[in-house]
Design an enzyme around this catalytic site. Sequence first.
Site, PDB file in Angstrom:
ATOM      1  N   HIS A 234       0.791  -1.228   0.000  1.00 43.54           N
ATOM      2  CA  HIS A 234       0.000   0.000   0.000  1.00 43.54           C
ATOM      3  C   HIS A 234       0.828   1.286   0.000  1.00 43.54           C
ATOM      4  CE1 HIS A 234      -3.443  -2.451   0.172  1.00 43.54           C
ATOM      5  NE2 HIS A 234      -3.614  -2.549   1.464  1.00 43.54           N
TER       6      HIS A 234
ATOM      7  N   GLU B 291     -11.568  -3.556  -2.909  1.00 42.84           N
ATOM      8  CA  GLU B 291     -10.570  -2.591  -3.388  1.00 42.84           C
ATOM      9  C   GLU B 291     -10.362  -2.785  -4.890  1.00 42.84           C
ATOM     10  OE1 GLU B 291      -7.035  -3.165  -0.723  1.00 42.84           O
ATOM     11  OE2 GLU B 291      -8.462  -4.406   0.320  1.00 42.84           O
TER      12      GLU B 291
ATOM     13  N   HIS C 128      -9.578   2.065   0.481  1.00 40.30           N
ATOM     14  CA  HIS C 128      -9.555   0.922   1.392  1.00 40.30           C
ATOM     15  C   HIS C 128     -10.683   1.001   2.428  1.00 40.30           C
ATOM     16  CE1 HIS C 128      -7.792  -2.369   3.661  1.00 40.30           C
ATOM     17  NE2 HIS C 128      -6.827  -2.471   2.772  1.00 40.30           N
TER      18      HIS C 128
HETATM   19  C1  GLA Z   1      -5.077  -5.197   2.066  1.00 37.52           C
HETATM   20  C2  GLA Z   1      -4.316  -6.452   2.067  1.00 37.52           C
HETATM   21  C3  GLA Z   1      -4.500  -7.164   3.364  1.00 37.52           C
HETATM   22  C4  GLA Z   1      -4.164  -6.270   4.529  1.00 37.52           C
HETATM   23  C5  GLA Z   1      -4.940  -4.990   4.430  1.00 37.52           C
HETATM   24  C6  GLA Z   1      -4.518  -3.981   5.454  1.00 37.52           C
HETATM   25  O1  GLA Z   1      -6.380  -5.334   1.781  1.00 37.52           O
HETATM   26  O2  GLA Z   1      -4.633  -7.284   0.997  1.00 37.52           O
HETATM   27  O3  GLA Z   1      -3.707  -8.303   3.386  1.00 37.52           O
HETATM   28  O4  GLA Z   1      -2.796  -6.004   4.545  1.00 37.52           O
HETATM   29  O5  GLA Z   1      -4.782  -4.412   3.199  1.00 37.52           O
HETATM   30  O6  GLA Z   1      -4.547  -4.466   6.734  1.00 37.52           O
END
Ligand code: GLA
Length: 356
Positions: free
Chosen positions: A104, A321, A178
């Site tokens: 991210h 997402e 997110h």
């Molecule tokens: C994303 C990832 C997850 C996790 C979240 C944040 O969706 O795919 O594995 O890391 O972000 O906690």
Amino acid sequence: MSIEKITFGKTKETDEVLEYLLKRNGVTLGILNYGATIHKCLVETSKGVRDVIGGYDTVKEYEDNDGYQGALIGRVGNRICRGKFSIDGVDYTLAINNGENSLHGGLKGFDKYIWTVTENSEADCDKLIMTITSPHMDQGYPGKLKVTVTYTLNDDKSFSIGYEAESDRKTVLNLTNHSYFNLTGFEELNVLDHKLKLYCSNFTPVDHTLIPTGEIRPVKGTAFDFTEEKTVGRDIEAKDLQLEYAGGYDHNYVIDRTQEVSYRNTTLFKTAALTSPDDVLSLEVATDQPGVQVYCGNFLHDDIVFKGSKPQRRRSAICLETQHYPDTPNHPQFPSAYLDKGERFKTTTLFKFTSR
Ligand code: GLA
């Protein structure tokens, strides 16, 4: 039909955090200039108003916790294997923040930026236009990147997120949001009884660090099959190595892109439909992106407190997402996430509620 601005708090670096409230036809969106974060999303239903997006009451909790609640994610959403990739023979190394991988955007992703905000109300929508400039080599990514994210709240209980960007040299980019959805308004602190349909016949299996293996695998006949609506929890405990690696669903689905949705001069594709256990509220997601990460909060800690003193619980909400596939820069066969110098990046995702 209006945008209200209220003080939310201050960051540790004493930046002022404001919340912008967009209100229209039974939907209120609260968006922070910190992380371009959706702090709340209130939807009127026959059983009262429900706040369907998870979040916190204070800036400090957004700064301290690692769940990316409601946040805008960049430069590259999801994981990049060992934080390494190359562009035209030049190797780049990113900040590592998730085991051995980069997740991210790195240590200071766009979720931790203070965004500059312009408000704009039109006859049929309210808009929040948010911008940042990310410097060349920010978290290891090449190119000075200008990003504009537009939140648009429409009259028909829908909102869109429009992403635009431009870089002064070739780079990689994968922007997403997110938000954690729970259509009971977090009255039920588990998302497993929600019904989910995905317009996706394939997904990208991962290794034990959640990096795609490169395979595109049909979901048919597996726990990953949501092509017919079923509850999120129906098969979540099935014996499947992929579910074991992620502790549940945390996978990128390949959107079929067969069912078009026209939205303000763009063509999107139906991606997901989520319905509350009591059928009072549904959410439809459509996008022009190639994939969607379906993550049902397997890593949410039980010891954190959400807005309104509600305990956060493992699997209490689901993220949808819309994105490029994870680790795309290292998989030339995946749809490209390169952005050329001077090229205009543009993508849109639409979230539409139906309340009964
Ligand atoms: C994303 C990832 C997850 C996790 C979240 C944040 O969706 O795919 O594995 O890391 O972000 O906690």
